[in-house]
Enzyme design. Structure first.
Site, PDB file in Angstrom:
ATOM      1  NE  ARG A  91      -0.434  -9.600   9.169  1.00 57.05           N
ATOM      2  CZ  ARG A  91       0.555 -10.248   9.412  1.00 57.05           C
ATOM      3  NH1 ARG A  91       0.768 -11.331   9.675  1.00 57.05           N
ATOM      4  NH2 ARG A  91       1.767  -9.635   8.977  1.00 57.05           N
ATOM      5  CE  LYS A 125      10.335  -8.538  -9.444  1.00 57.25           C
ATOM      6  NZ  LYS A 125      11.496  -8.260  -9.841  1.00 57.25           N
ATOM      7  CG  ASP A 182       7.358  -7.207 -16.081  1.00 61.78           C
ATOM      8  OD1 ASP A 182       7.883  -6.054 -15.586  1.00 61.78           O
ATOM      9  OD2 ASP A 182       8.113  -7.981 -16.240  1.00 61.78           O
ATOM     10  CG  HIS A 183       7.909  -1.984 -12.471  1.00 60.98           C
ATOM     11  ND1 HIS A 183       8.273  -3.043 -11.503  1.00 60.98           N
ATOM     12  CD2 HIS A 183       8.966  -1.329 -12.744  1.00 60.98           C
ATOM     13  CE1 HIS A 183       9.660  -3.031 -11.530  1.00 60.98           C
ATOM     14  NE2 HIS A 183      10.094  -2.142 -11.964  1.00 60.98           N
ATOM     15  CE  LYS A 241      11.127   1.186 -16.031  1.00 60.63           C
ATOM     16  NZ  LYS A 241      11.214   2.319 -15.312  1.00 60.63           N
ATOM     17  CD  GLU A 264      18.452  -3.611 -10.028  1.00 62.57           C
ATOM     18  OE1 GLU A 264      17.720  -3.173  -9.472  1.00 62.57           O
ATOM     19  OE2 GLU A 264      18.751  -4.742 -10.017  1.00 62.57           O
ATOM     20  CG  ASP A 319      14.672 -10.174  -8.488  1.00 64.65           C
ATOM     21  OD1 ASP A 319      13.596 -10.226  -7.981  1.00 64.65           O
ATOM     22  OD2 ASP A 319      15.509  -9.139  -8.390  1.00 64.65           O
ATOM     23  CG  HIS A 361      11.595  -7.084 -14.890  1.00 69.23           C
ATOM     24  ND1 HIS A 361      10.183  -6.778 -14.648  1.00 69.23           N
ATOM     25  CD2 HIS A 361      12.134  -7.027 -13.489  1.00 69.23           C
ATOM     26  CE1 HIS A 361      10.054  -6.506 -13.359  1.00 69.23           C
ATOM     27  NE2 HIS A 361      11.085  -6.670 -12.593  1.00 69.23           N
ATOM     28  CE  LYS A 372      19.350  -6.860  -7.146  1.00 67.65           C
ATOM     29  NZ  LYS A 372      18.520  -5.823  -7.330  1.00 67.65           N
TER      30      LYS A 372
HETATM   31  P1  NAP Z   1       5.816  -5.740   2.834  1.00 62.90           P
HETATM   32  O1  NAP Z   1       6.354  -4.248   3.039  1.00 62.90           O
HETATM   33  O2  NAP Z   1       6.466  -6.874   3.445  1.00 62.90           O
HETATM   34  O3  NAP Z   1       4.329  -5.526   3.017  1.00 62.90           O
HETATM   35  C1  NAP Z   1       3.484  -6.560   2.813  1.00 62.90           C
HETATM   36  C2  NAP Z   1       2.052  -5.973   3.360  1.00 62.90           C
HETATM   37  O4  NAP Z   1       1.299  -7.001   3.519  1.00 62.90           O
HETATM   38  C3  NAP Z   1       2.193  -5.160   4.570  1.00 62.90           C
HETATM   39  O5  NAP Z   1       1.181  -3.979   4.189  1.00 62.90           O
HETATM   40  C4  NAP Z   1       1.417  -6.201   5.550  1.00 62.90           C
HETATM   41  O6  NAP Z   1       0.759  -5.511   6.626  1.00 62.90           O
HETATM   42  C5  NAP Z   1       0.729  -7.099   4.718  1.00 62.90           C
HETATM   43  N1  NAP Z   1       0.034  -8.434   5.201  1.00 62.90           N
HETATM   44  C6  NAP Z   1       1.160  -9.357   5.548  1.00 62.90           C
HETATM   45  N2  NAP Z   1       0.422 -10.364   6.021  1.00 62.90           N
HETATM   46  C7  NAP Z   1      -0.748  -9.999   5.729  1.00 62.90           C
HETATM   47  C8  NAP Z   1      -2.144 -10.758   6.293  1.00 62.90           C
HETATM   48  N3  NAP Z   1      -1.861 -12.151   6.704  1.00 62.90           N
HETATM   49  N4  NAP Z   1      -3.157 -10.458   6.140  1.00 62.90           N
HETATM   50  C9  NAP Z   1      -3.204  -9.209   5.695  1.00 62.90           C
HETATM   51  N5  NAP Z   1      -2.106  -8.280   5.238  1.00 62.90           N
HETATM   52  C10 NAP Z   1      -1.023  -8.978   5.516  1.00 62.90           C
HETATM   53  O7  NAP Z   1       6.164  -6.224   1.256  1.00 62.90           O
HETATM   54  P2  NAP Z   1       6.229  -5.214  -0.096  1.00 62.90           P
HETATM   55  O8  NAP Z   1       7.429  -5.124  -0.281  1.00 62.90           O
HETATM   56  O9  NAP Z   1       5.064  -3.908  -0.156  1.00 62.90           O
HETATM   57  O10 NAP Z   1       5.748  -6.325  -1.195  1.00 62.90           O
HETATM   58  C11 NAP Z   1       4.429  -6.618  -1.507  1.00 62.90           C
HETATM   59  C12 NAP Z   1       4.377  -7.545  -2.673  1.00 62.90           C
HETATM   60  O11 NAP Z   1       4.766  -6.818  -3.770  1.00 62.90           O
HETATM   61  C13 NAP Z   1       5.166  -8.612  -2.550  1.00 62.90           C
HETATM   62  O12 NAP Z   1       4.727  -9.767  -3.251  1.00 62.90           O
HETATM   63  C14 NAP Z   1       6.460  -8.353  -3.378  1.00 62.90           C
HETATM   64  O13 NAP Z   1       7.364  -9.283  -3.736  1.00 62.90           O
HETATM   65  C15 NAP Z   1       5.958  -7.592  -4.145  1.00 62.90           C
HETATM   66  N6  NAP Z   1       7.032  -6.444  -4.871  1.00 62.90           N
HETATM   67  C16 NAP Z   1       7.320  -5.325  -4.002  1.00 62.90           C
HETATM   68  C17 NAP Z   1       8.102  -4.456  -4.789  1.00 62.90           C
HETATM   69  C18 NAP Z   1       8.796  -3.377  -3.776  1.00 62.90           C
HETATM   70  O14 NAP Z   1       9.231  -2.656  -4.430  1.00 62.90           O
HETATM   71  N7  NAP Z   1       8.384  -3.559  -2.597  1.00 62.90           N
HETATM   72  C19 NAP Z   1       8.459  -4.706  -6.035  1.00 62.90           C
HETATM   73  C20 NAP Z   1       8.037  -5.460  -6.850  1.00 62.90           C
HETATM   74  C21 NAP Z   1       7.070  -6.348  -6.195  1.00 62.90           C
HETATM   75  P3  NAP Z   1       0.465  -6.272   8.044  1.00 62.90           P
HETATM   76  O15 NAP Z   1       1.738  -6.743   8.510  1.00 62.90           O
HETATM   77  O16 NAP Z   1      -0.118  -5.102   8.815  1.00 62.90           O
HETATM   78  O17 NAP Z   1      -0.317  -7.175   7.977  1.00 62.90           O
END
Ligand code: NAP
Length: 484
Positions: free
Chosen positions: A51, A148, A177-178, A182, A216, A235, A240, A331
């Site tokens: 967004r 996930k 599932d990363h 590996k 972890e 989680d 995993h 953790k």
């Molecule tokens: P995040 O930092 O909160 O990022 C969310 C992203 O989605 C942002 O780019 C946000 O940008 C965008 N977004 C939110 N609402 C939106 C909408 N209505 N339309 C379009 N874009 C939208 O989350 P994240 O940590 O990257 O995680 C993303 C996904 O990966 C989640 O399902 C999370 O569970 C999973 N995940 C993350 C990790 C990790 O290490 N971070 C690991 C495993 C899985 P805007 O606010 O600019 O729209």
């Protein structure tokens, strides 16, 4: 030994959530590394979508900073960064609204591989799928990648599968599932099915038990609110650890092909016995030197969510009847370490006298922090003084085996994204696998919720609650030490 780079075909990869934490920390630095490795064709494009209001230049600037911060040591010449950044575009888009979709439709090409990475919360999967279809951005060749958590129970996982199935065939859906990306996890299959040595011994006749530990050192600070609604079971175990268990326990697939492998994994999950609550230990970390305990980190003073879990599982089939599987994850443990240990049985009869000691072969597969395998083999301790036995590890640490080129081993995200572009689903979870894992997990959670089970406290920097040690001690076994 230099890792072989197989170039992929031209593609457009759209990263929904392209400004988010996962995109900046993993996906984009991973793509950059593949670019540096020469795997990305000239005609590849990466389109960030979220967004936030930004143009291509603003996005490239954001990605440049992310790469500097997260890409690690790179085998990439100075100046190559710009070549990668030129491939990037950005479209402001709202998954829940109409803004931006027409612009995306103009940008995405129909004559190259199209992949859509849903790096957003699962609450947006359905919206994205619907709008991609509505704006003519899909056909039966596109691929979508979902992150996930894939649901928080069977009902929500089924709902997500239904939402996606309304727009895509299962062969188009890549559930990440990363852990499966590996190197060592894949090597597990190579070791099991590429060698004659192990598979004949890979059963309850020769294997005493198998341990899987994912420890972890970090707590839940920063994502405490999210974690508190989830806990270690949802989680880590449901996805995993379950995937690792499947790979270690499955029957040999007839070929290394996505459905053949996933069919065998599914059979393992379906053969899992319901786990008795006497065989589960839930823990929650207490206060560390910084004074913060789990409940402070989770901002929930009355939380009963587990930050640690250990359990003993059984797989009801011919191969594994009588061999327990011990799983633990937590953790704020003493070290960051993920390891699978296969403990073989004692030799049926010892020809040596008691002083020679009791020895067991152990195959240990390390996933992090370093990837590698060791096989403990019993030999005679060198020197005079009679037959004293000692276990020595045959070390297959990749960093040693590959030398300086070990740096070139792609990380899990890099490999998995390239698999998406290549159209290979082997290392991704199928919908029925995810549902089967939840079907096994749900009653376990329901049972402890019904009992208002209170997790056992444990000290940060420890190996978890004492009860987890007892879980093995009472079976006459012990956990392998958690070490880096
Ligand atoms: P995040 O930092 O909160 O990022 C969310 C992203 O989605 C942002 O780019 C946000 O940008 C965008 N977004 C939110 N609402 C939106 C909408 N209505 N339309 C379009 N874009 C939208 O989350 P994240 O940590 O990257 O995680 C993303 C996904 O990966 C989640 O399902 C999370 O569970 C999973 N995940 C993350 C990790 C990790 O290490 N971070 C690991 C495993 C899985 P805007 O606010 O600019 O729209």
């Amino acid at each position: 030994m230099v890792s072989r780079v197989i170039p992929v075909d031209p593609f457009d990869l759209v990263i929904f959530g392209g400004t988010g934490d996962l995109a900046r920390r993993k996906i984009l630095p991973g793509l950059f590394r593949r670019f540096c490795a020469g795997q990305m064709p000239d005609d590849a494009r990466i389109i960030g979508a979220a967004r936030s209001d930004m143009d291509d230049a603003g996005y490239r600037d954001m990605v440049r900073k992310a790469i500097v911060e997260f890409a690690g040591k790179l085998a990439c010449e100075d100046g190559t960064m710009n070549g990668f950044l030129d491939k990037l575009h950005y479209v402001p888009i709202d998954a829940r609204g109409e803004a931006g979709w027409a612009d995306l439709a103009k940008l995405v090409r129909g004559d190259v591989i199209r992949a859509y990475y849903f790096s957003v919360g699962p609450g947006l999967f359905g919206d994205l799928a619907e709008r991609l279809t509505k704006h003519g951005l899909t056909d039966d060749t596109v691929r979508i990648v979902v992150e996930k958590p894939f649901g928080r129970d069977l009902a929500s996982a089924k709902a997500l599968n239904r939402d996606l199935a309304a727009h895509f065939d299962e062969s188009q859906i890549y559930r990440i599932d990363h852990y499966l990306g590996k190197e060592t996890v894949q090597n597990l299959m190579a070791v099991r099915f590429g060698n004659m040595l192990f598979e004949p011994l890979w059963n309850s006749q020769y294997i005493d038990h198998i341990q899987i530990t994912v420890a972890e050192t970090v707590g839940v600070g920063g994502r405490g609110g999210y974690y508190d609604k989830s806990g270690a079971m949802r989680d880590m175990v449901q996805n995993h650890l379950m995937q690792l268990l499947c790979l270690i326990a499955m029957e040999p697939p007839s070929k290394f092909d996505p459905d053949a492998v996933r069919d065998e994994k599914l059979k393992v999950i379906r053969a899992l016995d319901p786990v008795d609550h006497h065989h589960i230990v839930r823990g929650q970390y207490g206060a560390g030197p910084d004074g913060a305990d789990y409940r402070t980190d989770a901002e929930n003073p009355r939380s009963f969510t587990e930050s640690f879990i250990a359990m003993r599982l059984h797989i009801s089939n011919w191969r594994w009847a009588g061999t327990p599987f011990y799983l633990r994850t937590g953790k704020r443990m003493k070290a960051r370490s993920s390891e699978i240990t296969v403990v073989f049985k004692d030799a049926p009869h010892s020809i040596f006298d008691a002083e020679a000691g009791r020895h067991r072969n152990m195959l240990s597969i390390q996933l992090q922090p370093n990837e590698g395998m060791t096989l403990d083999v019993t030999i005679k301790e060198p020197g005079p003084g009679g037959m004293r036995l000692v276990d020595v590890p045959l070390d297959m640490t990749f960093a040693d085996a590959l030398g300086p080129d070990a740096e070139e081993v792609p990380d899990a995200y890099e490999r998995l994204i390239m698999d998406v572009i290549r159209g290979n689903q082997t290392l991704f979870m199928r919908g029925d696998e995810v549902e089967a894992a939840w079907a096994w997990t749900d009653p376990v959670i329901a049972e402890w919720e019904a009992r208002n089970d209170v997790p056992k406290p444990y000290d940060p920097g420890s190996t978890g609650p004492d009860d987890a040690l007892m879980l093995m001690h009472r079976d006459g076994r012990r956990w392998r030490d958690i070490r880096t």
